[in-house]
Enzyme design. Structure first.
Site, PDB file in Angstrom:
ATOM      1  N   LYS A 146       0.867  -1.181   0.000  1.00 52.98           N
ATOM      2  CA  LYS A 146       0.000   0.000   0.000  1.00 52.98           C
ATOM      3  C   LYS A 146       0.903   1.230   0.000  1.00 52.98           C
ATOM      4  O   LYS A 146       1.030   1.941   0.994  1.00 52.98           O
ATOM      5  CB  LYS A 146      -0.959  -0.023   1.202  1.00 52.98           C
ATOM      6  CG  LYS A 146      -2.188   0.843   0.976  1.00 52.98           C
ATOM      7  CD  LYS A 146      -3.315   0.438   1.870  1.00 52.98           C
ATOM      8  CE  LYS A 146      -4.452   1.452   1.854  1.00 52.98           C
ATOM      9  NZ  LYS A 146      -5.053   1.694   0.568  1.00 52.98           N
ATOM     10  N   GLU A 179      -7.883  -4.165 -11.059  1.00 53.20           N
ATOM     11  CA  GLU A 179      -8.616  -3.406 -10.039  1.00 53.20           C
ATOM     12  C   GLU A 179      -8.765  -1.983 -10.546  1.00 53.20           C
ATOM     13  O   GLU A 179      -8.268  -1.651 -11.621  1.00 53.20           O
ATOM     14  CB  GLU A 179      -7.868  -3.442  -8.701  1.00 53.20           C
ATOM     15  CG  GLU A 179      -6.496  -2.783  -8.753  1.00 53.20           C
ATOM     16  CD  GLU A 179      -5.771  -2.740  -7.402  1.00 53.20           C
ATOM     17  OE1 GLU A 179      -6.400  -2.957  -6.369  1.00 53.20           O
ATOM     18  OE2 GLU A 179      -4.558  -2.456  -7.414  1.00 53.20           O
ATOM     19  N   LEU A 203      -3.793  -4.477  -4.932  1.00 52.17           N
ATOM     20  CA  LEU A 203      -3.676  -4.329  -3.484  1.00 52.17           C
ATOM     21  C   LEU A 203      -4.698  -5.280  -2.854  1.00 52.17           C
ATOM     22  O   LEU A 203      -5.877  -5.246  -3.225  1.00 52.17           O
ATOM     23  CB  LEU A 203      -3.996  -2.898  -3.057  1.00 52.17           C
ATOM     24  CG  LEU A 203      -3.906  -2.753  -1.541  1.00 52.17           C
ATOM     25  CD1 LEU A 203      -2.459  -2.572  -1.113  1.00 52.17           C
ATOM     26  CD2 LEU A 203      -4.752  -1.625  -1.035  1.00 52.17           C
TER      27      LEU A 203
END
Ligand code: PDD
Length: 288
Positions: A146, A179, A203
């Site tokens: 992240k 994503e 992530l």
């Protein structure tokens, strides 16, 4: 007044400062977390704090504070804020040192946390679903960290807003979808949920793990598989998840509706299941 906890001290957010040579600023050399709190109760807090340690390990940064300290700080911040729906943001950087690419031998990390009221839920989006556009995946291959290196994500989000869409859905060179700029993506096929495996291309969302668990508990099949864009275009349903969005239906992809262009039944069930999970841990709360 908004408060920040910066390197061990509470102060007004507007008075928090970091050095111009903070490696977070110079190199985006840092990691972050976003946590939601409802009724003053941070939701799936341990999962977020564990991911922060994993992300920090992923950039070879030792955490300057323990998880217990972070838990206490987050608790204090949401208590002081005193609103029903909050977002907690935390950033940990490799700190300030003379600008030079190699990792400093003895870094003094910068860490700060603040809490803020979440903006009102746009109920229309949850009722009707949102519009995504596709974008070539040009981020790095360690998306599981992240990391605060979010420039590609920022540009992808803006490209979507520029054409009236909600977000961009990344597509790898081989045509596999991954994503969006800030949320995990799922399709429904034959009544089962499919989402990209948690590898270096996405992530691993805390909400993703929860939604997969809730789906399994509801008897819905969950598969972590590569999803080609042409399969996504033919999906029965599509939705995205994140800490702050929860489960958000997608009803348009590029210029085409997903199925009949309406929010589908499995998406609806998962929206409710996440709402119930939040209510169970954080108390009664108005969901979209
Ligand atoms: N974003 N993928 C990306 C690239 C993200 O930035 C996020 C979260 C997610 C979902 O993860 P989670 O369920 O743990 O929030 C997936 C946060 C909310 C943000 O940057 O604001």
């Amino acid at each position: 007044m908004e408060t920040v906890w910066l390197n061990g001290k509470y102060m007004p957010l507007s008075e928090g400062n970091v050095s111009l040579e903070d490696r977070g600023l110079l190199f985006a050399d840092g990691v972050y977390e976003v946590i939601a709190a409802y009724n003053g109760v941070p939701f799936i807090l341990d999962e977020h704090l564990e991911r922060m340690i994993r992300s920090a390990d992923g950039i070879r940064l030792e955490s300057p504070h323990t998880t217990d300290v972070r838990r206490q700080v987050i608790h204090d911040l949401v208590t002081r804020l005193g609103v029903s729906r909050a977002m907690i943001y935390g950033q940990l950087t490799r700190g300030s040192s003379r600008r030079s690419h190699p990792l400093p031998k003895a870094p003094t990390p910068t860490e700060y946390w603040f809490a803020r009221e979440l903006p009102p839920v746009v109920t229309k989006n949850y009722r009707e679903g949102v519009h995504l556009i596709t974008q070539p995946e040009e981020r790095w291959a360690r998306c599981w960290i992240k990391s605060t290196s979010l420039l590609p994500n920022v540009l992808a989000k803006q490209a979507a807003l520029d054409v009236g869409a909600f977000d961009s859905l990344y597509v790898l060179e081989d045509g596999v979808i991954t994503e969006t700029s800030a949320a995990n993506c799922y399709i429904v096929r034959d009544g089962n949920i499919f989402t990209h495996p948690a590898n270096g291309r996405i992530l691993g969302g805390c909400k993703r793990a929860l939604v997969m668990e809730l789906a399994r508990r509801a008897g819905i099949g969950v598969h972590e598989e590569f999803i080609p864009l042409d399969q996504a275009r033919e999906a029965e349903e599509m939705f995205i998840t994140s800490t702050t969005l929860n489960v958000l239906p997608v009803t348009t992809l590029d210029d085409n509706p997903i199925s009949n262009g309406r929010v589908g039944p499995i998406t609806g069930r998962l929206m409710e299941a996440v709402g119930d999970a939040i209510r169970e841990k954080c108390g009664e709360i108005v969901m979209a």
